[in-house]
Design a protein around this motif. Structure first.
Motif, mmCIF file in Angstrom:
data_model
loop_
_atom_site.group_PDB
_atom_site.id
_atom_site.type_symbol
_atom_site.label_atom_id
_atom_site.label_comp_id
_atom_site.label_asym_id
_atom_site.label_seq_id
_atom_site.Cartn_x
_atom_site.Cartn_y
_atom_site.Cartn_z
ATOM 1 N N LEU A 92 6.142 -1.258 1.077
ATOM 2 C CA LEU A 92 5.873 -2.574 0.239
ATOM 3 C C LEU A 92 6.759 -3.585 0.855
ATOM 4 O O LEU A 92 6.506 -4.901 0.598
ATOM 5 C CB LEU A 92 6.594 -2.443 -1.039
ATOM 6 C CG LEU A 92 5.601 -1.853 -1.855
ATOM 7 C CD1 LEU A 92 6.166 -1.561 -3.247
ATOM 8 C CD2 LEU A 92 4.450 -2.487 -2.050
ATOM 9 N N SER A 93 7.977 -3.244 1.629
ATOM 10 C CA SER A 93 8.657 -4.484 1.992
ATOM 11 C C SER A 93 9.321 -4.570 3.367
ATOM 12 O O SER A 93 9.778 -5.362 3.920
ATOM 13 C CB SER A 93 9.746 -4.657 0.879
ATOM 14 O OG SER A 93 10.990 -3.748 1.129
ATOM 15 N N ALA A 121 8.545 -4.428 8.733
ATOM 16 C CA ALA A 121 8.735 -4.947 9.974
ATOM 17 C C ALA A 121 10.259 -5.078 10.020
ATOM 18 O O ALA A 121 10.655 -5.683 11.175
ATOM 19 C CB ALA A 121 7.991 -6.188 10.001
ATOM 20 N N GLN A 122 11.235 -4.657 9.169
ATOM 21 C CA GLN A 122 12.477 -4.799 9.454
ATOM 22 C C GLN A 122 13.195 -4.055 10.450
ATOM 23 O O GLN A 122 13.936 -2.876 10.279
ATOM 24 C CB GLN A 122 13.153 -4.603 7.887
ATOM 25 C CG GLN A 122 12.785 -5.715 6.959
ATOM 26 C CD GLN A 122 13.670 -5.654 5.899
ATOM 27 O OE1 GLN A 122 14.817 -5.874 6.126
ATOM 28 N NE2 GLN A 122 13.162 -5.870 4.679
ATOM 29 N N GLN A 127 4.068 -12.978 7.551
ATOM 30 C CA GLN A 127 3.352 -11.899 7.117
ATOM 31 C C GLN A 127 3.795 -11.955 5.612
ATOM 32 O O GLN A 127 4.754 -12.175 5.037
ATOM 33 C CB GLN A 127 3.482 -10.463 7.398
ATOM 34 C CG GLN A 127 3.178 -10.313 8.977
ATOM 35 C CD GLN A 127 4.065 -9.020 9.480
ATOM 36 O OE1 GLN A 127 5.202 -9.060 9.844
ATOM 37 N NE2 GLN A 127 3.121 -7.809 9.833
ATOM 38 N N ASN A 153 3.528 -9.342 2.227
ATOM 39 C CA ASN A 153 3.441 -7.999 1.764
ATOM 40 C C ASN A 153 3.623 -7.697 0.177
ATOM 41 O O ASN A 153 4.054 -8.605 -0.334
ATOM 42 C CB ASN A 153 4.706 -7.133 2.529
ATOM 43 C CG ASN A 153 4.500 -5.974 2.841
ATOM 44 O OD1 ASN A 153 3.640 -5.374 2.237
ATOM 45 N ND2 ASN A 153 5.563 -5.267 3.492
ATOM 46 N N GLY A 154 3.023 -6.500 -0.213
ATOM 47 C CA GLY A 154 3.168 -6.419 -1.556
ATOM 48 C C GLY A 154 2.236 -5.342 -2.096
ATOM 49 O O GLY A 154 1.323 -5.071 -1.512
ATOM 50 N N ASP A 155 2.480 -4.887 -3.419
ATOM 51 C CA ASP A 155 1.497 -3.819 -3.733
ATOM 52 C C ASP A 155 0.359 -4.655 -4.535
ATOM 53 O O ASP A 155 -0.355 -3.999 -5.034
ATOM 54 C CB ASP A 155 2.226 -3.174 -5.013
ATOM 55 C CG ASP A 155 2.755 -4.248 -5.998
ATOM 56 O OD1 ASP A 155 2.614 -5.327 -6.001
ATOM 57 O OD2 ASP A 155 3.527 -3.410 -6.842
ATOM 58 N N ARG A 169 -1.801 -3.676 4.155
ATOM 59 C CA ARG A 169 -0.089 -4.594 4.343
ATOM 60 C C ARG A 169 0.544 -3.885 5.397
ATOM 61 O O ARG A 169 0.602 -2.908 5.667
ATOM 62 C CB ARG A 169 0.566 -4.222 2.719
ATOM 63 C CG ARG A 169 0.627 -2.747 2.416
ATOM 64 C CD ARG A 169 1.346 -2.663 1.062
ATOM 65 N NE ARG A 169 1.568 -1.494 0.536
ATOM 66 C CZ ARG A 169 1.142 -0.986 -0.302
ATOM 67 N NH1 ARG A 169 0.503 -1.316 -1.304
ATOM 68 N NH2 ARG A 169 1.623 0.383 -0.704
ATOM 69 N N PRO A 170 1.692 -4.964 5.796
ATOM 70 C CA PRO A 170 1.593 -6.430 5.391
ATOM 71 C C PRO A 170 0.342 -7.196 6.083
ATOM 72 O O PRO A 170 -0.272 -6.830 7.067
ATOM 73 C CB PRO A 170 2.871 -6.618 5.988
ATOM 74 C CG PRO A 170 3.311 -5.915 7.276
ATOM 75 C CD PRO A 170 2.392 -4.745 6.851
ATOM 76 N N THR A 226 4.463 -7.236 -7.114
ATOM 77 C CA THR A 226 5.508 -7.596 -6.298
ATOM 78 C C THR A 226 5.167 -8.320 -5.094
ATOM 79 O O THR A 226 4.082 -7.657 -4.511
ATOM 80 C CB THR A 226 6.831 -6.378 -5.993
ATOM 81 O OG1 THR A 226 6.032 -5.472 -5.190
ATOM 82 C CG2 THR A 226 6.929 -5.963 -7.257
ATOM 83 N N SER A 246 6.746 -10.258 -0.884
ATOM 84 C CA SER A 246 7.848 -10.544 -0.209
ATOM 85 C C SER A 246 7.181 -11.109 1.186
ATOM 86 O O SER A 246 6.050 -10.891 1.291
ATOM 87 C CB SER A 246 8.926 -9.712 -0.032
ATOM 88 O OG SER A 246 8.484 -8.618 0.680
ATOM 89 N N ILE A 269 7.601 -11.615 5.558
ATOM 90 C CA ILE A 269 8.206 -10.986 6.594
ATOM 91 C C ILE A 269 8.184 -11.877 7.833
ATOM 92 O O ILE A 269 6.957 -12.515 8.032
ATOM 93 C CB ILE A 269 7.517 -9.704 7.122
ATOM 94 C CG1 ILE A 269 7.471 -8.754 5.848
ATOM 95 C CG2 ILE A 269 8.377 -9.195 8.182
ATOM 96 C CD1 ILE A 269 6.692 -7.386 6.341
ATOM 97 N N ASN A 315 9.873 -10.529 11.500
ATOM 98 C CA ASN A 315 10.679 -9.099 11.438
ATOM 99 C C ASN A 315 11.752 -9.085 10.337
ATOM 100 O O ASN A 315 12.142 -7.986 10.273
ATOM 101 C CB ASN A 315 11.258 -8.530 12.422
ATOM 102 C CG ASN A 315 9.979 -8.239 13.703
ATOM 103 O OD1 ASN A 315 8.788 -8.098 13.232
ATOM 104 N ND2 ASN A 315 10.369 -7.997 14.860
ATOM 105 N N LYS A 361 12.403 -9.616 6.215
ATOM 106 C CA LYS A 361 11.930 -9.676 4.902
ATOM 107 C C LYS A 361 12.749 -10.971 4.207
ATOM 108 O O LYS A 361 14.074 -10.936 4.221
ATOM 109 C CB LYS A 361 11.983 -8.399 4.144
ATOM 110 C CG LYS A 361 11.416 -8.661 2.800
ATOM 111 C CD LYS A 361 12.137 -7.410 1.834
ATOM 112 C CE LYS A 361 12.415 -7.797 0.326
ATOM 113 N NZ LYS A 361 13.462 -7.372 -0.296
#
Lengths: 393, 393
Positions: free
Chosen positions: A21-22, A25-26, B59, B61-63, B70-71, B96, B98, B100, B103, B105
């Motif tokens: 979900l989040s 890419a972190q 990017q 991202n989310g459900d 995703r993303p 939800t 967010s 990116i 890299n 979030k």
């Protein structure tokens, strides 16, 4: 010993979902760090870091900086990480901050603590110290905080408010005095609770024996609104900053609905000596006019950085008309504890000075606190601490 | 007519403070827009926009995206504005999301609505429709939602929980049944209330006559924690994702403290037929073992995407030992309403299938719902809607 299968599985499930979900890419520098953000250094300077390799400028902004300093330019360390450390120790307080990346305000991805003010979010951080002791959750008896809906016949609306009942209320049989605590323009019934730390302040002062156990009622002072954003039927639509009917007498006239609901629903001391009303900014304006129009209701009045003057088109309104006569009546018979606080840099300072001059000329008694600072929560939390200790003695 | 001096002054004060604190440099494209973000188009596709002129990649991202999607990469329109529109209409739900950016979030600066899951924040948005009707705040009688502190002698701790009392509770004299509703790993007493929309679901189902008026108790299932982050004495320190003692029997053994507090404090139906326990994921695990160990307490059990297996080092624990015998005793005498729900893509699906196989072999009665989806809130809100309508009839 064989490791825990179930927790491992749950963790891997949870991690998989979080990642998908989040966090995919972190892979930046920061996920190895366990420090909360910002970093409070041993010498009480504070270091902020924001990762933005492609940005031209990154700034940090917030009320921990003086007006001259903000926003502060951050320095790129060459690896895409921008840094800023305050030039001096930061005094104990709860502060807000955010970043500005290439002209766009963004939140700190490393700090989950945010506060919504009207339609903006800010990150928050604390510098612990004597000043912030009463804002913290301590191992003392805690009151209950409830979001309740009441019917307002005047506004023909069901509306939400927040009610703090002190520790022991549920178990006891006794009656409690009530402080009605009002928010400012654009705020709502959550403001005193969230950034105002009202429940923590009352829990701690009551536990220390410095304030009497009291009920604190935090209504929504925007009569066009049933409740705060996301708690009302507007759903996920953004609220307006300036809501209608906030200072035209509507809220003041409907206030009896709130007092009546509270007296019907809670074990309250149902007389003037058992009621106080206070508010910040627009809430100070509301407190001033509600207490002057209904002098039999409130034994104590607190104006925190209050707006004072009435808008021109509302001057003939019943609520605002003949205020001098109303004050005279209010002050002649059982004058309430009348408390005024304002910061020495508040743009409303002169208006409050004029109000005090009027009161002085008429020899109306009042308590006055002039603090450092502007039109900010730092002042209002202090005023609540000071004012609440004077109540219901 | 002369314009309102006071409101103008207050607005200019407020605006000055907002500007100095956060908006100084916000001169980007987007402040002219009044659309909330993201934009739900007339065809129910959804458009996301993020301003980041210096970024290499942005990017979203989310459900609302499938796992494969995703993303999703956003496209730079050349002016620093990155855009993405879903390829198909998005089904009614609360989602939800967010961004990116290179890299990292980040949250949407244009959407003030966020949800904290453990130590991460997400923006949220809604696609209104039949599915989400009961998640919205409607003009129906609303229950009261209270954050209350109770003493747990077993844990030697004062702890916080959230209690929903249905509309009419304060005015009435009658007794109410109680649903104990538990969160998952990493969650806390706020989870069902915030993203679970439990108060709205109950308000709406009760108003429609589909669910009985009931009290809903949402405790904190992490026995090492007094309360949720920012509501406990850790202050502004980030919580761990994996908290100790969550699945080692400690919470299950201490659960009687909660039931005892609730029965002492509220007007409850103090018998098995007046109590239900349900929870999601780890909360399903807790519900399973609490109800099996204290079969005299609960007349209904709901396992929502439950974790089932016990960690190896806890298998000899009183709570987890001899579970087959405990189930036998639980199911032989006044078998409770036993409800199990799981998504067809849930990583815990096989574990739940094994549990069902055991129950089937023993001919233990249970109600089963297999929904679309994975280990997500979308499922859990639906399960609460389904389960709560079966209770206390």
């Amino acid at each position: 010993m064989k490791r825990c299968d179930c927790i491992r599985k749950l963790l891997s499930v949870a991690a998989a979902i979080l990642i998908s979900l989040s966090m995919t890419a972190q892979k930046g520098w920061y996920r190895d760090k366990t420090d909360p953000m910002p970093v409070v250094n041993p010498d009480k300077t504070v270091t902020f870091r924001y990762y933005a390799p492609g940005a031209d400028t990154v700034q940090v902004n917030g009320d921990f900086l003086s007006e001259k300093e903000r926003p502060a330019l951050m320095k790129n360390n060459g690896n895409g990480l921008w840094e800023f450390t305050t030039s001096a120790p930061v005094q104990p307080e709860i502060y807000t901050y955010s970043y500005i990346v290439d002209n766009q305000k963004v939140l700190d991805p490393l700090n989950m603590f945010v506060w919504r003010n009207i339609s903006d979010l800010y990150n928050i951080f604390i510098i612990p110290g004597e000043r912030t002791e009463n804002y913290q959750i301590k191992d003392v008896p805690h009151g209950t905080v409830s979001a309740v809906w009441y019917n307002s016949p005047s506004l023909q609306m069901n509306r939400r408010m927040v009610v703090y009942t002190p520790a022991g209320y549920e178990k006891g049989r006794g009656k409690y005095p009530v402080l009605y605590l009002l928010h400012g323009m654009g705020g709502d019934e959550t403001a005193w609770l969230d950034f105002g730390r009202a429940a923590q302040i009352l829990d701690n002062l009551i536990a220390q024996g410095k304030a009497e156990p009291m009920i604190v009622v935090m209504p929504n002072g925007n009569p066009s609104q049933e409740a705060a954003p996301l708690e009302n039927s507007n759903g996920y639509n953004l609220p307006l900053f300036y809501l209608p009917k906030t200072m035209d007498g509507t809220f003041e006239e409907s206030f009896k609905d709130i007092v009546s609901y509270v007296d019907r629903t809670y074990r309250t001391v149902r007389k003037k000596s058992g009621r106080a009303i206070a508010g910040l900014s627009m809430g100070g304006f509301h407190s001033l006019y509600i207490s002057a129009n209904y002098p039999e209701l409130f034994g104590a009045v607190g104006l925190f950085s209050p707006a004072v003057s009435v808008q021109e088109e509302s001057k003939d309104n019943n609520i605002y008309r003949d205020i001098d006569l109303k004050w005279k009546a209010q002050m002649e018979k059982n004058p309430p504890l009348y408390w005024i606080g304002i910061g020495n840099e508040d743009p409303l300072y002169q208006d409050v000075a004029s109000l005090r001059k009027k009161f002085d000329l008429c020899k109306y008694p009042y308590t006055y606190l002039e603090s450092e600072g502007s039109h900010v929560w730092t002042c209002w939390r202090i005023y609540l601490e000071e004012f609440s200790q004077l109540l219901f003695k």
